[in-house]
Enzyme design. Structure first.
Site, mmCIF file in Angstrom:
data_model
loop_
_atom_site.group_PDB
_atom_site.id
_atom_site.type_symbol
_atom_site.label_atom_id
_atom_site.label_comp_id
_atom_site.label_asym_id
_atom_site.label_seq_id
_atom_site.Cartn_x
_atom_site.Cartn_y
_atom_site.Cartn_z
ATOM 1 N N ASP A 149 0.821 -1.102 0.100
ATOM 2 C CA ASP A 149 -0.181 0.052 0.116
ATOM 3 C C ASP A 149 0.848 1.269 0.198
ATOM 4 O O ASP A 149 2.085 1.289 -0.157
ATOM 5 C CB ASP A 149 -0.973 0.003 1.186
ATOM 6 N N ASP A 150 0.356 2.195 0.423
ATOM 7 C CA ASP A 150 1.024 3.571 0.325
ATOM 8 C C ASP A 150 2.182 3.556 0.925
ATOM 9 O O ASP A 150 2.412 3.186 2.011
ATOM 10 C CB ASP A 150 -0.063 4.604 1.118
ATOM 11 N N LYS A 156 -4.049 -1.006 -6.759
ATOM 12 C CA LYS A 156 -4.856 -0.353 -6.210
ATOM 13 C C LYS A 156 -4.794 1.022 -6.415
ATOM 14 O O LYS A 156 -3.840 1.679 -6.082
ATOM 15 C CB LYS A 156 -4.715 -0.649 -4.593
ATOM 16 N N TRP A 157 -5.918 1.649 -7.137
ATOM 17 C CA TRP A 157 -5.901 3.097 -7.720
ATOM 18 C C TRP A 157 -6.715 3.901 -6.862
ATOM 19 O O TRP A 157 -7.934 3.631 -6.815
ATOM 20 C CB TRP A 157 -6.560 2.993 -9.079
ATOM 21 N N ASP A 158 -6.024 4.751 -5.989
ATOM 22 C CA ASP A 158 -6.632 5.240 -5.062
ATOM 23 C C ASP A 158 -6.946 6.849 -5.502
ATOM 24 O O ASP A 158 -6.352 7.241 -6.463
ATOM 25 C CB ASP A 158 -6.069 5.525 -3.847
ATOM 26 N N MET A 159 -7.516 7.598 -4.477
ATOM 27 C CA MET A 159 -8.190 8.878 -5.109
ATOM 28 C C MET A 159 -8.579 9.558 -3.702
ATOM 29 O O MET A 159 -9.668 9.379 -3.390
ATOM 30 C CB MET A 159 -9.281 9.117 -6.240
ATOM 31 N N ASP A 176 -13.093 2.390 3.885
ATOM 32 C CA ASP A 176 -12.120 2.208 4.811
ATOM 33 C C ASP A 176 -12.389 2.074 6.107
ATOM 34 O O ASP A 176 -11.701 1.507 6.809
ATOM 35 C CB ASP A 176 -11.396 3.729 4.957
HETATM 36 C C1 GLA Z 1 -6.909 5.576 1.467
HETATM 37 C C2 GLA Z 1 -7.476 4.080 1.241
HETATM 38 C C3 GLA Z 1 -6.694 3.250 2.327
HETATM 39 C C4 GLA Z 1 -5.264 3.276 2.120
HETATM 40 C C5 GLA Z 1 -4.768 4.737 2.299
HETATM 41 C C6 GLA Z 1 -3.288 5.023 2.216
HETATM 42 O O1 GLA Z 1 -7.362 5.872 2.600
HETATM 43 O O2 GLA Z 1 -8.916 3.820 1.180
HETATM 44 O O3 GLA Z 1 -7.114 1.867 2.036
HETATM 45 O O4 GLA Z 1 -4.661 2.673 0.819
HETATM 46 O O5 GLA Z 1 -5.512 5.593 1.545
HETATM 47 O O6 GLA Z 1 -3.002 6.357 2.312
#
Ligand code: GLA
Length: 730
Positions: free
Chosen positions: A367-368, A477-480, A549
């Protein structure tokens, strides 16, 4: 033929397996909506039309003596504007001469093979011969503005799709201030609107409200479809419940600002209008240019909300979702976010992967925090170079190590964003949405890149195609992670800034089309702080979306329940996380967490090192259980057996194989009781005459007994106990 045309009467009937949609163009060229509901074949429904001289409802100039004809009281397929219909308008325009009118009259029609596409926008597609298209052409003769109404008829799926295309056929620029995708007029009856409101960590909570005399509006002006409202609404008769009653669904295939409006008129008809939000929207059409509105998916059933949901779930799974993963079982993944947040090393990731592999997990998702200067959410977005110092090696060798454990590798990205503290922002400050002379509003300490600009999309394409080309990444996982503000593009002149929000969405779609097209072997999961962009537009590119989340199993019961009204179960990303839960602090049994997360695309979001030996054993079993049930969960029919919003004792839901050969019952007790009364549920979707064996106990029941008599559960005690059992036809 699903489209029947009575040319003489200019009467069009769109017939699906169980429904008919009918419209006609009158002698003056006004296109009336006549009927949408249970099949009536092609029977001419004009006899139901109601005309009266309604005071203060004006009459079109050239037929002003026809005092009982007013657009203010006519059910219509799409409205013009400024010509005497005071209900919700589909359109708002200004013409070259400064006037604000559009008076559309019928010009002709065309029947097209297959499903129409919408340039630049996601839209449903047909799987070979499933769909026929009707196009109705109209024109405002004074300005030259042309309107094409498209109807895609998916007969077997009971789905009618719509979109409107506006083309400037005149000689002067025309400005569109509102351009809805569709208008649905229900001439008779009382209707409730069910819509899906929420917030971050609690998305898509159904809310049911009678459509008032006045306008009921939901929507988003956040630049994305949003956590707060979903671009899906249902009009249901007041008596309609899960299993019985009339209801209409209307879903936008769009991921940006939207508006859904419903109104009960003075003559008690109901109008629903939906499309791109008109807030700060202004699109200029130069002569010859066209504007394509996003698609709307319409469906009707008199079989209740459950039947409507199954219709949308099947349609989205088969006619919106695309790609290699559309119909395939998914791998079980483990994501390191809740295990480590930003605080990890390459070694830690390897240890998570190694232990997860022993439990039966297939893929590690990083993840991030793996790139740039990204040890918190205050910096680094935009600098997509690997932080090798943090990983202790290159990304390639990290992936190699993960693969050596027998695991696939996935990665998190947030391409649409930039941190002010990043090299990308320092180099290209003008690439962020911001207004000259103003300090831009920040969300999660980040700014939004201006994807309405081709060079920004081009840069992101080369950056992420490179990442995927150079590494064996199986999942993205493409986040925004924020809503849009300061929606001002340096790439547009002042008079075109009203186009920026929609052009941003077009830019996102363009980028996704290119990347998902070029890397079909990569499974993309959408995300926006969980489920902040959970819509049919995104599902066209991503076959699954992180649902929320909030990973608390008890909260998820509601979130997944609400999401199920419009969206397929297998599109909902849902993971088992650690206890006490990081969002709520609640402790629930691992068994319950497993049952809830299994009703989605399943995975884990915890540190396996912190698990007890018993928990590890249970997870091994849980993964095997998921693999056993996955087909039933992904491809079976889904039934809500309780109302997760109001039934405060337990939540129950079920899957049934489409051929009636098996069923999976799931129950979670949300408030255990002393001296409890029985938990009794009626199963659905079985064959009444067939016999079924409950696989755990071996007990045998008839389908009729389980459906009509019901099934009584053993007493469940403790905190949030869960129960799952499977019935197999014998
Ligand atoms: C969002 C996503 C989480 C995680 C964080 C990482 O909040 O929904 O699942 O990936 O970003 O910064």
């Amino acid at each position: 033929m699903s489209i029947a045309i009575d040319k003489e009467n200019r009467l069009f009937s769109l017939n699906t397996a169980h429904t008919t949609y009918q419209l006609f163009a009158d002698d003056n060229g006004f296109v009336h909506h006549l009927y949408y509901g249970r099949s009536i074949g092609s029977f001419d429904m004009r006899f139901t039309e109601y005309y009266s001289d309604c005071g203060f409802s004006p009459n079109p100039g050239h037929i002003h003596m026809q005092r009982d004809f007013s657009l203010d009281t006519r059910p219509q397929e799409y409205t013009g504007c400024g010509i005497g219909d005071y209900r919700i308008s589909s359109l708002s325009v200004s013409n070259g001469d400064g006037s604000y009118s559009a008076d559309f009259r019928y010009v002709g029609f065309a029947v097209l093979d297959g499903k129409y596409a919408i340039p630049g926008l996601p839209a449903s597609y047909d799987n070979g011969g499933e769909c026929e298209t009707l196009r109705i052409d109209l024109k405002d003769h004074a300005s030259g503005l042309e309107l094409a109404l498209y109807y895609g008829v998916f007969a077997e799926k009971d789905m009618i799709t719509r979109c409107a295309v506006l083309r400037n056929g005149g000689g002067n620029p025309i400005k569109l201030y509102k351009a809805a995708s569709a208008c649905l007029d229900l001439p008779f009856g009382k209707w409730d609107m069910i819509h899906f409101q929420g917030r971050h960590c609690m998305e898509r909570m159904p809310e049911r409200t009678p459509v008032p005399h006045g306008v009921l509006t939901v929507g988003s002006d956040r630049g994305t479809s949003s956590h707060q409202h979903n671009p899906f609404a249902i009009l249901a008769a007041p008596e309609t419940c899960e299993e019985f009653g009339q209801c209409y669904g209307a879903m936008l295939v769009y991921s940006g600002n939207f508006k859904i409006e419903a109104e009960c008129s003075q003559l008690q008809s109901t109008r629903l209008v939906l499309g791109i939000s008109d807030q700060r929207f202004c699109w200029t059409l130069e002569p010859g240019e066209a504007f394509h509105t996003p698609e709307v998916l319409l469906s009707f059933t008199d079989g209740g909300l459950g039947s409507l949901s199954r219709c949308y779930q099947e349609f989205l799974a088969e006619n919106i979702c695309r790609g290699a993963y559309r119909d395939t079982p998914r791998q079980v993944l483990i994501n390191n976010w809740e295990a480590t947040y930003f605080n990890f090393t390459g070694e830690k990731l390897c240890s998570i992967a190694r232990q997860a592999k022993e439990l039966g997990v297939d893929m590690l998702v990083l993840d991030d925090g793996w790139f740039g200067k990204r040890d918190s959410d205050y910096s680094g977005l935009g600098d997509w170079d690997v932080n090798e110092k943090k990983l202790g090696c290159t990304l390639t060798s990290l992936i190699q190590k993960i693969q050596d454990y027998g695991m696939d590798f996935g990665i998190w990205v947030e391409p649409e964003m930039v941190s002010p503290d990043s090299d990308l922002y320092r180099t290209h400050p003008d690439w962020a949405l911001s207004i000259p002379g103003r300090t831009p509003v920040q969300g999660r300490s980040q700014l939004v890149l201006d994807l309405s600009r081709e060079e920004v999309v081009g840069y992101l394409y080369s950056c992420f195609s490179n990442l995927l080309r150079c590494h064996e990444i199986r999942y993205v996982k493409w986040d925004m992670n924020r809503s849009l503000t300061d929606v001002f593009s340096r790439g547009l002149p002042p008079e075109r800034q009203g186009e920026a929000a929609h052009r941003y969405v077009l830019g996102v779609y363009n980028l996704l089309e290119r990347l998902t097209g070029e890397f079909p072997e990569v499974l993309f999961e959408g995300c926006s702080g969980g489920g902040g962009r959970f819509d049919a537009g995104m599902l066209y590119y991503f076959p699954q979306i992180w649902c929320s989340d909030d990973t608390d199993a008890i909260e998820r019961l509601k979130i997944q329940y609400g999401t199920s009204f419009g969206y397929p179960i297998r599109t909902m990303g849902s993971h088992v996380s650690a206890v006490p839960n990081h969002q709520t602090g609640r402790t629930t049994p691992l068994h319950t967490r497993g049952i809830v997360a299994m009703s989605g695309s399943f995975g884990y979001e915890l540190d396996p090192q912190k698990l007890s030996r018993e928990d590890k054993e249970e997870i091994r079993e849980q993964i095997l259980t998921f693999r056993r049930h996955q087909d039933l969960i992904f491809y079976g029919d889904y039934y809500r057996l309780t109302n997760a919003m109001t039934d405060d004792y337990f939540t129950a839901w079920q899957f049934a194989a489409k051929d009636g050969s098996a069923a999976l019952l799931n129950v979670v007790v949300v408030a255990p009781k002393a001296n409890p009364y029985p938990i009794h549920v009626h199963l659905k979707g079985l064959q009444p005459e067939a016999m079924y064996r409950e696989t755990e106990s071996g007990s045998v029941y008839s389908g009729a007994a389980l459906m009509y008599g019901g099934y009584t559960l053993p007493i469940l005690t403790g905190d949030y106990p869960g129960f799952q059992c499977r019935f197999e036809r014998i």
